[in-house]
Each structure stands twice: as C-alpha cells, then as structure tokens.
Enzyme design. Structure first.
Site, mmCIF file in Angstrom:
data_model
loop_
_atom_site.group_PDB
_atom_site.id
_atom_site.type_symbol
_atom_site.label_atom_id
_atom_site.label_comp_id
_atom_site.label_asym_id
_atom_site.label_seq_id
_atom_site.Cartn_x
_atom_site.Cartn_y
_atom_site.Cartn_z
ATOM 1 N N GLU A 1 67.853 27.383 67.826
ATOM 2 C CA GLU A 1 67.197 27.733 69.096
ATOM 3 C C GLU A 1 65.939 26.873 69.315
ATOM 4 O O GLU A 1 65.129 26.729 68.389
ATOM 5 C CB GLU A 1 66.799 29.212 69.069
ATOM 6 C CG GLU A 1 66.219 29.705 70.381
ATOM 7 C CD GLU A 1 65.897 31.200 70.360
ATOM 8 O OE1 GLU A 1 65.271 31.670 69.389
ATOM 9 O OE2 GLU A 1 66.284 31.900 71.322
ATOM 10 N N LYS B 1 68.331 31.674 78.108
ATOM 11 C CA LYS B 1 68.207 32.990 77.470
ATOM 12 C C LYS B 1 67.849 34.004 78.552
ATOM 13 O O LYS B 1 66.915 33.787 79.338
ATOM 14 C CB LYS B 1 67.105 32.931 76.414
ATOM 15 C CG LYS B 1 67.041 34.135 75.494
ATOM 16 C CD LYS B 1 66.019 33.854 74.388
ATOM 17 C CE LYS B 1 66.073 34.861 73.261
ATOM 18 N NZ LYS B 1 65.156 34.480 72.169
ATOM 19 N N CYS C 1 69.493 34.108 69.297
ATOM 20 C CA CYS C 1 68.553 35.003 68.629
ATOM 21 C C CYS C 1 68.706 36.463 69.056
ATOM 22 O O CYS C 1 69.758 37.058 68.903
ATOM 23 C CB CYS C 1 67.146 34.469 68.851
ATOM 24 S SG CYS C 1 65.907 35.114 67.731
#
Ligand SMILES: *[C@@H]1O[C@H](CO)[C@@H](O)[C@H](O)[C@H]1NC(C)=O
Ligand SMILES: *[C@@H]1O[C@H](CO)[C@@H](O)[C@H](O)[C@H]1NC(C)=O
Ligand SMILES: *[C@@H]1O[C@H](CO)[C@@H](O)[C@H](O)[C@H]1NC(C)=O
Ligand SMILES: *[C@@H]1O[C@H](CO)[C@@H](O)[C@H](O)[C@H]1NC(C)=O
Ligand SMILES: *[C@@H]1O[C@H](CO)[C@@H](O)[C@H](O)[C@H]1NC(C)=O
Ligand SMILES: *[C@@H]1O[C@H](CO)[C@@H](O)[C@H](O)[C@H]1NC(C)=O
Ligand SMILES: *[C@@H]1O[C@H](CO)[C@@H](O)[C@H](O)[C@H]1NC(C)=O
Ligand SMILES: *[C@@H]1O[C@H](CO)[C@@H](O)[C@H](O)[C@H]1NC(C)=O
Length: 372
Positions: free
Chosen positions: A93, A172, A206
């Site tokens: 990430e 995200k 994540c």
C-alpha cells in the site's frame, strides 16, 4: 519485441471474452504465450527509497521521499521478478512513494509538501515508466500508490496488464484513522473484480479487509485471486508494534477474507508477505525477520487450472443479494434507518493541508488553520 503481437492479442482482447474463448485461446499456445494454468506471483516486501528503516522506525527527521528514485527501483524489481519467472508483481500500500508511518499532526506540518510532490500522477512520466515496465517485462502489475490529482491525494491501487493497459484503478474507499486527515475518500464503484486469462482478480488495501461493505461486495463477485496490500508489518507480537501494525491482526483479516471469498489471497507489505489458500491457510510466508534487502520479493507459483471457468456470482452464496436483503430485513427496529454522516465522501484539499502546515506552531503543537 517487448509485447509480442500474439501475446498482445491474448492479453489485450481475450480478457474481455468469456471463459470458453479463454480455454480455446490457451489450447493453442505459442512459444511466447504464458501458461495460464501456472501463475507465479512476486510480492514486493522491500522498502521504497529513503523510507525510514527498520520497519518500525518512525523518525522522519531529515527524511525526504523520492518518487523518481522509487519508480526506478520499482522498475528494477519488476524486471528482476520477470527474469525469475513472475507473471504478477504486487506492491504494498502506497509503496510509491512510501507509507507515512507515524503520520501525526507534526508529521503533516513538516512533510506534507514533500509527500504531495512525491505522490504519483496518473499519466505522468513516472506512471508511463511503470506501464512500460509491465509491457517490456510482460507481467501484470498491482500497484499501491499515493495518487495526486490537481486538488487532492488518494490511496490508490491499479492493475496493469502485460500490454501496459490500465485494467483497474481505484481509491481506498475510506482511508483509516489518521490517514483520513491526509487522503481523500474513494468511491464504491472501484470495488470491481477483473477477468484475466488466469482467473478473476480483485484488490483491496489494508483496513478495507475489515469492512463488510467492502469485503462483501468483492466476495460476491467470486474472485479466484485476491490481491491484498498493506503498508508494512512488524513481526508477530513485536512489543514495539502498535496493534494495527502487528502481523497477528492483519493476517487474521486476510485469512478470514480468503475463507469468505474462497480466493487465494495475497498479503503484500513491507516486511511480511504471504500467500494464503482459499481455505485460509498459509501456502508460503516471509516474515519481517528475513531482511528485505536480502529477499526483496516473495515468490510463489499458483496452480490456476481450476480458475478459468469460475462464475462471476453465486445467487445461492453467503455473499449474495439474498443475504444482503436478510441483513436489511433483520436490521434492529430501534436503530433508525437513516444514512448518517459517516458515508459522506470526505475530500481533503491539498491547499488546506498546505495552509495547516503554514500555520503550524511546533511549540503549540497546533496550527492557526484547522486540519481539513
Ligand atoms: C493455432 O492457431 C493458428 C492461427 O489461428 C492456426 O493456424 C494453427 O493451426 C493453430 N494450431 C493448433 C495446434 O491448433
Ligand atoms: C532522528 O533522526 C535524526 C537524524 O538522523 C537524529 O538526529 C535524531 O537523534 C533522531 N531522533 C531520535 C528520537 O532517534
Ligand atoms: C510455474 O512457473 C514457475 C516460474 O516460471 C516455474 O518455476 C514452475 O516450475 C512452474 N510450475 C509448473 C507446475 O509448471
Ligand atoms: C528522474 O530524475 C532524473 C535525474 O534528475 C531525471 O533525468 C529524470 O527525467 C527523472 N525521471 C522522471 C520520470 O521524472
Ligand atoms: C489539472 O491541472 C492541469 C494543469 O493546470 C489542467 O490542465 C487540468 O485540466 C486540471 N485537471 C482537472 C481535472 O482539473
Ligand atoms: C519468522 O520467520 C523465521 C524464518 O523463516 C522463522 O524461523 C520464524 O518462526 C518466523 N516467525 C513466525 C512468528 O512465524
Ligand atoms: C493443477 O490442479 C489441477 C486441478 O485443478 C490438477 O488436475 C493438476 O494436476 C494440477 N497441476 C499440477 C502441476 O499440480
Ligand atoms: C508559537 O507558540 C508559542 C507559544 O504560544 C509562542 O510563544 C510563539 O510566538 C509562537 N510562534 C509563532 C511563530 O507564532
């Protein structure tokens, strides 16, 4: 020479066809055509250039990230992975230009200009270098990057084909905790599973692996390979690690994801990397005790023979429309059926971050301009 026309035909057109066409295409293999029954993945576990080392070092004094050098390093890793037989190279990430571990208010004040300048612009010279690397090395790339647009930065993931095509580009949905001070929210429409000649691939990053809004929607689309990206992970139960950066927790989320989706799940982060079977069991791991400069990538070959004729949904599955209705119907009577402020999309303007930094007084630990 880099993107042979037969390969180009296969990877640039067949991906949009059904599995029958794929099976036909793969039954007529040329010497240059990959074996779509054998997917070798390379999970990058090395750190970007100038990122503070070791893994839990959060001392950013004098540190300046370097996107340009990190892209050069990333291209070297891609080329090495391809030489070692990889078909897919996955980055952690925001590996480009590096995850701002320990990003508190003081970090924002001190480093936000540098961070924004080193965030990757889609279409920029650095971006083109990565696309070219995919093409010349004939590999899929799953990138994790901080993306800069004109007014904001986003925690982005992109899937790039061996022909250098952008197959999936997402942000995200809701950056986690302090991340939300810096990066803007993405949109739900990026939660897509992509057909490839190896099977159905999807990506999350994540903390998204904890949120049913995101995991349910992805698992409902029946991936055969799930590409998970985390920023970095300390060892299991490292006394110096915060709970959120301990491999114990996040690998548990990845295992549960694998079980719910049935997909082989890739855990990619600086330090810890693993490949988890669709039953939630480790197939291969490298933890943070293996120095990442010695083994910058974890390799694993996945038998994808059974991944070609996978349906794209299962109306009778645990992740299905029926189950979604069941959740809605059983919604406890005392909780109002209203949409609160949480799902409103938060957009952070770069200008507001810069104003915060400009007004920051380190002896006060505060700024005359509020955090956006
Ligand atoms: C493979 O495809 C080519 C072009 O369509 C065709 O000429 C050739 O006969 C095929 N080979 C086999 C072994 O099926
Ligand atoms: C952080 O790094 C700077 C520069 O290397 C060094 O001078 C300083 O002592 C370090 N701070 C801590 C708390 O280790
Ligand atoms: C899969 O590909 C890897 C990398 O090229 C190779 O080492 C391995 O032998 C292959 N496995 C099979 C079963 O063909
Ligand atoms: C990276 O930096 C080098 C040296 O400053 C420069 O020549 C090159 O154009 C830069 N690359 C990109 C993609 O900006
Ligand atoms: C971003 O900025 C560039 C250069 O100033 C401009 O050409 C472009 O139209 C802008 N894009 C958007 C989406 O505003
Ligand atoms: C970490 O990896 C080392 C080397 O492979 C191994 O000895 C150790 O048991 C691993 N630790 C954990 C917690 O899995
Ligand atoms: C790959 O998996 C298939 C079943 O899906 C099996 O028939 C085949 O033997 C496996 N190939 C290898 C090389 O293990
Ligand atoms: C920062 O805050 C301290 C303590 O309130 C104050 O004495 C100082 O003047 C402030 N510095 C600036 C540049 O405003």
């Amino acid at each position: 020479m880099p993107c042979l026309s037969s390969l180009k035909m296969l990877c640039c057109s067949v991906v949009t066809l059904g599995s029958l066409a794929l099976a036909q295409a793969s039954s007529n293999l040329t010497a240059s055509t990959p074996d779509y029954n054998n997917l070798t993945v390379a999970l990058v576990r090395a750190a970007p250039i100038n990122w503070p080392s070791p893994i839990l070092n959060k001392n950013w004094t004098g540190v300046s990230l370097d996107l340009n050098a990190t892209v050069t390093y990333g291209v070297d890793l891609i080329s090495k992975a391809a030489q070692d037989g990889a078909n897919l190279v996955v980055f952690p990430e925001t590996w480009f230009p590096g995850y701002p571990k320990g990003n508190d208010d003081a970090w924002i004040a001190e480093h936000i200009h540098d961070y924004v300048e080193n965030s990757l612009v889609v279409g920029s010279a650095e971006w083109q270098l990565l696309l070219s690397a995919a093409k010349s090395s004939k590999v899929y790339l799953a990138l994790g990057f901080s993306e800069r647009t004109n007014s904001s930065i986003y925690m982005a993931q992109a899937l790039i084909s061996p022909c250098g095509e952008l197959l999936l580009h997402r942000h995200k949905v809701r950056p986690s905790g302090g991340e939300r001070d810096i990066w803007s929210d993405g949109t739900m429409d990026g939660l897509k599973v992509i057909d490839t000649p190896y099977g159905r691939w999807g990506m999350l990053e994540c903390w998204e692996h904890y949120h049913p809004t995101m995991t349910f929607l992805m698992a409902a689309q029946l991936e055969t390979l799930h590409i998970g990206a985390w920023p970095y992970q300390a060892d299991f139960s490292d006394p110096l690690a915060g709970y959120y950066e301990d491999a114990t927790l996040n690998t548990a989320a990845a295992r549960i994801y694998a079980i719910n989706s049935g997909a082989v799940t890739l855990f990619t982060s600086i330090g810890y990397a693993s490949v988890i079977s669709g039953l939630g069991l480790d197939l291969k791991t490298l933890n943070a005790t293996t120095p990442y400069d010695e083994q910058p990538m974890l390799y694993y070959s996945i038998n994808t023979t059974a991944s070609h004729n996978t349906d794209s949904y299962n109306i009778d599955g645990e992740q299905s429309w029926g189950v979604l209705q069941e959740i809605q119907d059983a919604w406890p009577y005392y909780i109002p059926r209203v949409i609160g402020s949480y799902v409103l999309k938060k957009t952070v303007q770069i200008e507001a971050l810069f104003a915060y930094a400009a007004g920051y007084n380190s002896s006060m630990g505060d700024s005359t301009s509020p955090l956006p």
